[in-house]
Motif scaffolding. Sequence first.
Motif, PDB file in Angstrom:
ATOM      1  N   VAL A  36      34.110  30.898  31.429  1.00 56.58           N
ATOM      2  CA  VAL A  36      34.789  31.365  30.300  1.00 56.58           C
ATOM      3  C   VAL A  36      35.357  32.819  30.399  1.00 56.58           C
ATOM      4  O   VAL A  36      36.270  33.476  30.376  1.00 56.58           O
ATOM      5  N   VAL A  37      33.991  33.699  30.929  1.00 58.16           N
ATOM      6  CA  VAL A  37      33.890  34.970  31.177  1.00 58.16           C
ATOM      7  C   VAL A  37      35.252  35.422  32.241  1.00 58.16           C
ATOM      8  O   VAL A  37      36.174  36.209  32.075  1.00 58.16           O
ATOM      9  N   ALA A  38      35.065  34.237  33.336  1.00 58.75           N
ATOM     10  CA  ALA A  38      36.184  34.667  34.703  1.00 58.75           C
ATOM     11  C   ALA A  38      37.589  34.487  34.029  1.00 58.75           C
ATOM     12  O   ALA A  38      38.557  35.185  34.537  1.00 58.75           O
ATOM     13  N   TYR A  39      37.772  33.258  33.334  1.00 61.29           N
ATOM     14  CA  TYR A  39      39.178  32.763  32.916  1.00 61.29           C
ATOM     15  C   TYR A  39      39.768  33.898  32.197  1.00 61.29           C
ATOM     16  O   TYR A  39      40.822  34.436  32.354  1.00 61.29           O
ATOM     17  N   GLU A  40      38.888  34.656  31.235  1.00 60.16           N
ATOM     18  CA  GLU A  40      39.670  35.538  30.327  1.00 60.16           C
ATOM     19  C   GLU A  40      39.648  36.838  31.054  1.00 60.16           C
ATOM     20  O   GLU A  40      40.687  37.643  30.649  1.00 60.16           O
ATOM     21  N   ALA A  41      38.826  37.265  31.915  1.00 58.44           N
ATOM     22  CA  ALA A  41      38.979  38.319  32.998  1.00 58.44           C
ATOM     23  C   ALA A  41      40.413  38.302  33.763  1.00 58.44           C
ATOM     24  O   ALA A  41      40.927  39.197  33.976  1.00 58.44           O
ATOM     25  N   LEU A  42      40.705  37.020  34.334  1.00 59.72           N
ATOM     26  CA  LEU A  42      41.917  36.781  34.939  1.00 59.72           C
ATOM     27  C   LEU A  42      42.898  36.915  34.172  1.00 59.72           C
ATOM     28  O   LEU A  42      44.125  37.420  34.737  1.00 59.72           O
ATOM     29  N   CYS A  43      43.068  36.477  32.975  1.00 59.82           N
ATOM     30  CA  CYS A  43      44.175  36.471  32.016  1.00 59.82           C
ATOM     31  C   CYS A  43      44.324  38.038  31.915  1.00 59.82           C
ATOM     32  O   CYS A  43      45.661  38.255  31.595  1.00 59.82           O
ATOM     33  N   GLU A  44      43.353  38.916  31.687  1.00 52.89           N
ATOM     34  CA  GLU A  44      43.681  40.297  31.343  1.00 52.89           C
ATOM     35  C   GLU A  44      44.088  40.905  32.304  1.00 52.89           C
ATOM     36  O   GLU A  44      44.740  42.037  32.452  1.00 52.89           O
ATOM     37  N   HIS A  45      43.866  40.421  33.891  1.00 54.06           N
ATOM     38  CA  HIS A  45      44.234  41.055  34.847  1.00 54.06           C
ATOM     39  C   HIS A  45      45.235  40.422  35.743  1.00 54.06           C
ATOM     40  O   HIS A  45      44.643  39.920  36.840  1.00 54.06           O
ATOM     41  N   PRO A  46      46.577  39.887  35.529  1.00 53.40           N
ATOM     42  CA  PRO A  46      47.394  39.356  36.481  1.00 53.40           C
ATOM     43  C   PRO A  46      47.774  39.973  37.789  1.00 53.40           C
ATOM     44  O   PRO A  46      48.201  39.447  38.766  1.00 53.40           O
ATOM     45  N   GLU A  47      47.455  41.323  37.767  1.00 52.57           N
ATOM     46  CA  GLU A  47      47.716  41.913  39.137  1.00 52.57           C
ATOM     47  C   GLU A  47      46.566  41.872  40.137  1.00 52.57           C
ATOM     48  O   GLU A  47      46.761  42.319  41.170  1.00 52.57           O
ATOM     49  N   TRP A  48      45.582  41.042  39.715  1.00 58.74           N
ATOM     50  CA  TRP A  48      44.365  40.961  40.767  1.00 58.74           C
ATOM     51  C   TRP A  48      45.005  40.094  41.849  1.00 58.74           C
ATOM     52  O   TRP A  48      45.601  39.226  41.690  1.00 58.74           O
ATOM     53  N   PRO A  49      44.546  40.382  43.092  1.00 62.88           N
ATOM     54  CA  PRO A  49      45.099  39.562  44.217  1.00 62.88           C
ATOM     55  C   PRO A  49      44.456  38.229  44.393  1.00 62.88           C
ATOM     56  O   PRO A  49      44.505  37.332  45.365  1.00 62.88           O
ATOM     57  N   VAL A  50      43.607  37.756  43.316  1.00 58.21           N
ATOM     58  CA  VAL A  50      43.089  36.513  43.345  1.00 58.21           C
ATOM     59  C   VAL A  50      43.907  35.344  43.416  1.00 58.21           C
ATOM     60  O   VAL A  50      45.025  35.582  42.495  1.00 58.21           O
ATOM     61  N   THR A  51      43.982  34.327  44.387  1.00 56.41           N
ATOM     62  CA  THR A  51      44.694  33.350  44.406  1.00 56.41           C
ATOM     63  C   THR A  51      44.092  31.976  44.109  1.00 56.41           C
ATOM     64  O   THR A  51      44.916  30.955  43.559  1.00 56.41           O
ATOM     65  N   ASP A  52      43.023  31.849  44.273  1.00 56.16           N
ATOM     66  CA  ASP A  52      42.190  30.544  43.795  1.00 56.16           C
ATOM     67  C   ASP A  52      41.016  30.630  42.720  1.00 56.16           C
ATOM     68  O   ASP A  52      40.226  31.576  43.120  1.00 56.16           O
ATOM     69  N   PHE A  53      41.294  29.685  41.887  1.00 54.88           N
ATOM     70  CA  PHE A  53      40.012  29.948  40.796  1.00 54.88           C
ATOM     71  C   PHE A  53      39.589  28.669  40.840  1.00 54.88           C
ATOM     72  O   PHE A  53      39.950  27.576  40.752  1.00 54.88           O
TER      73      PHE A  53
END
Length: 281
Positions: free
Chosen positions: A175-192
């Motif tokens: 839940v923490v990671a999901y909401e953080a990823l939603c807040e930061h679409p600019e992050w280079p993360v490709t896989d969750f």
Amino acid sequence: MAQVVVVHGIGHQWSGPALMGQDVGPALRDGVRLGAGLRLEEDAVACAFYGDVFFEEGTRSSDVPPWDEYDVDEGFEAELLEAWWQAGAALDPGVVPPDESGTRALLTNRVRAALDVLSGSRFFGTYSDRMMVFALKQVRRYMNEPVVWQAARARVAEEIGPDTRVVVAHSLGSVVAYEALCEHPEWPVTDFVTVGSPLGLSLIFNRLSPLPREGKGAWPGGVARWTNLTDPGDIVAVVNELAPRFGAVVDESLDNGSAPHSLTRYLLAKKTGRAIAEGLA
């Protein structure tokens, strides 16, 4: 910065990022090696640690208060306990279902019955009353208290760098990671990669940030692939499949043996290793 960032779940309040890394790092690297034949260096993996945010400054101790049924708040905490009870009954023949308990009249009686039944279940058999109540309160505090969720998401942000491609998140950490990823679409993360995740539980899903629209949750930022892995015996991951809630999630099941919610067992699984390796290819 690390290529893979792991976000832990509840119950790690007396640990730390380096200490957690001693278990999390080797387990993840072994899973990737066994599942995909890929060898990762030690510094390729980092742990986003937020367990200490549940304590006020200067109040961290070696034990939790002697909580019991009188300390479970009406509303979110009682509803989450009820969801665990229902899931436990569905998975464990020794757990009496809630509708057969005969304790609907008073909240404290209902909570007492739930704690008694779950403490004898295969999943929660090693948990004391106070630890189950503590778990309920950690989830409720993250979902409801801005100072807690802001601090937890900030810990994830601290570990994300230009080389980070995969975020692996367990339990409440998903839940923490999901909401953080939603807040930061600019992050280079490709896989969750989520493991033992409660994101599909209505009690959690309907409180996510951003809020779901027309029954569908937002896609997590700039992620290209989302793999969700669940042991069918994992009570915390009440809803095993996230695709109906979020769209193009690849839902897979695996077997963690006698410890269905164990983070290290999830990381050691070959399926988890392959999902992580795909993001590093």
